[in-house]
Enzyme design. Structure first.
Site, PDB file in Angstrom:
ATOM      1  N   LEU A 141       0.870  -1.171   0.000  1.00 12.09           N
ATOM      2  CA  LEU A 141       0.000   0.000   0.000  1.00 12.09           C
ATOM      3  C   LEU A 141       0.905   1.218   0.000  1.00 12.09           C
ATOM      4  CD1 LEU A 141      -2.750  -0.766   2.708  1.00 12.09           C
ATOM      5  CD2 LEU A 141      -3.006  -0.872   0.223  1.00 12.09           C
ATOM      6  N   ASP A 142       0.493   2.271  -0.674  1.00 15.14           N
ATOM      7  CA  ASP A 142       1.266   3.508  -0.637  1.00 15.14           C
ATOM      8  C   ASP A 142       1.359   4.006   0.803  1.00 15.14           C
ATOM      9  OD1 ASP A 142       1.440   3.398  -3.385  1.00 15.14           O
ATOM     10  OD2 ASP A 142      -0.272   4.730  -3.708  1.00 15.14           O
ATOM     11  N   LYS A 143       2.416   4.718   1.097  1.00 10.94           N
ATOM     12  CA  LYS A 143       2.665   5.215   2.455  1.00 10.94           C
ATOM     13  C   LYS A 143       1.461   5.982   3.009  1.00 10.94           C
ATOM     14  CE  LYS A 143       5.784   8.244   5.056  1.00 10.94           C
ATOM     15  NZ  LYS A 143       6.962   9.143   4.976  1.00 10.94           N
TER      16      LYS A 143
END
EC number: 5.4.99.-
Length: 338
Positions: A141-143
């Site tokens: 997942l993106d940060k």
């Protein structure tokens, strides 16, 4: 976990548990603290060999392969300091058994170290569970995206889950708010996506015929306009449910941008001025949340439906918007006024 000496040439024999990984990902795991860029550089230079042959970063290693790793010499400033060691941390658990762990990842936390980040979720979970023999990320997942993140506790589970992901089987549903107005209540976006490197060296994605096929289904949950939005300089926001039919990097973010409705708070693909206005309404992060996972258990094949509710800060933002929508609807129109 394999241990090596960074000052010597190492010859590593790949075990059954390590088989099937990309070469660069394998090296990142065993060469703790070595930047990914350095690892890719020594692979391109032919310093890393698999069965005495040159190889590519995306080559898959197999059980019994012999990997030659050269002495690793990097600048001292690139080495992580002791202060950057990952602290032990457990995250909110949504599901766990002997095969897999699913957590609710908070926004602002990277899933792994690298690219200027000393550590992420996986390093912190490993530190919190020193007795665990196997913990590997299933996906990313993106940060700045919150929500459901899968971690395999067995190699066999990781292999099955990766196979399912390659076949686009796990149903992933996200919640997002876009800056703009989507046409229609259900929108199928089928636009190929291409990865490229931005001006600052950052990973970027754009719509391109040369990219990989990508398909997202957007369903509008609510629309917001007037009232508070006009007061802060905005006209429309759209609250959507996004279902991934493929799993490409930054897929939802770029597909929403392509519809002139970029995700609220998205610093990479969003509207800078709109994001500044949204902060006045209390939105301090990107409004993208991995809310549901529908999949079969990797070992038992039992159907699983896993859910993570909106984080409090996103739920509160929706409440504010819904309240202003109600207030606007209750206000008489010009024609209705006496």
């Amino acid at each position: 976990m394999t241990t090596i000496s960074k000052d010597l040439v190492n010859h590593i024999r790949i075990s059954e548990n390590e088989a099937g990984q990309r070469l660069d990902n394998y090296l990142i795991k065993i060469l703790k603290g070595v930047p990914k860029s350095h690892i890719q550089r020594i692979i391109r230079a032919g310093e890393v060999r698999v069965n005495k042959k040159r190889c590519k970063a995306d080559s898959r290693i197999e059980a019994g392969d012999e990997v030659r790793i050269p002495p690793i010499r990097i600048a001292e400033k690139e080495r992580p300091s002791e202060k950057q060691a990952a602290p032990a941390r457990e995250f909110e658990i949504v599901y766990e058994d002997d095969a897999m762990l699913v957590i609710n990842k908070p926004s602002g936390t990277a899933v792994h170290g690298g690219s200027g980040v000393s550590f992420g979720v996986i390093e912190q979970v490993r530190r919190a569970r020193p007795q665990a023999k196997y913990l590997e990320l299933v996906h990313r997942l993106d940060k700045d995206t919150s929500g459901l993140l899968m971690i395999a506790k067995k190699r066999s589970a990781l292999v099955k889950l990766h196979e399912a992901i390659r076949n686009d089987h796990p149903k992933k549903i996200y919640l997002a708010v876009g800056v703009g107005k989507l046409d229609g209540n259900k929108i199928n976006v089928r636009l190929p996506l291409l990865k490229y490197t931005g001006a600052q060296g950052e990973k970027m994605v754009r719509v391109s015929e040369d990219g990989q096929s990508a398909h997202t289904i957007f369903r509008v949950i609510n629309r917001f306009s007037e009232g508070l939005l006009h007061q802060v300089g905005l006209s429309h926001l759209t609250f959507v449910e996004a279902t991934l039919k493929t799993g490409r990097t930054h897929q939802i973010r770029v597909h929403m941008q392509s519809q002139n409705c970029p995700i609220a708070g998205d610093e990479r693909y969003g509207d800078y001025q709109a994001n500044k206005h949204l902060q006045k309404l209390g939105l301090k992060r990107m409004f993208l949340h991995a809310a549901e996972l529908h999949l079969n258990h990797p070992l038992s094949n039992e159907p699983l439906v896993l859910k993570a509710p909106l984080p409090q800060e996103l739920q509160q933002f929706i409440v504010i918007l819904e309240h202003q929508n109600t207030a606007t609807a209750a206000r008489p129109s010009e024609k209705e006024r006496p």
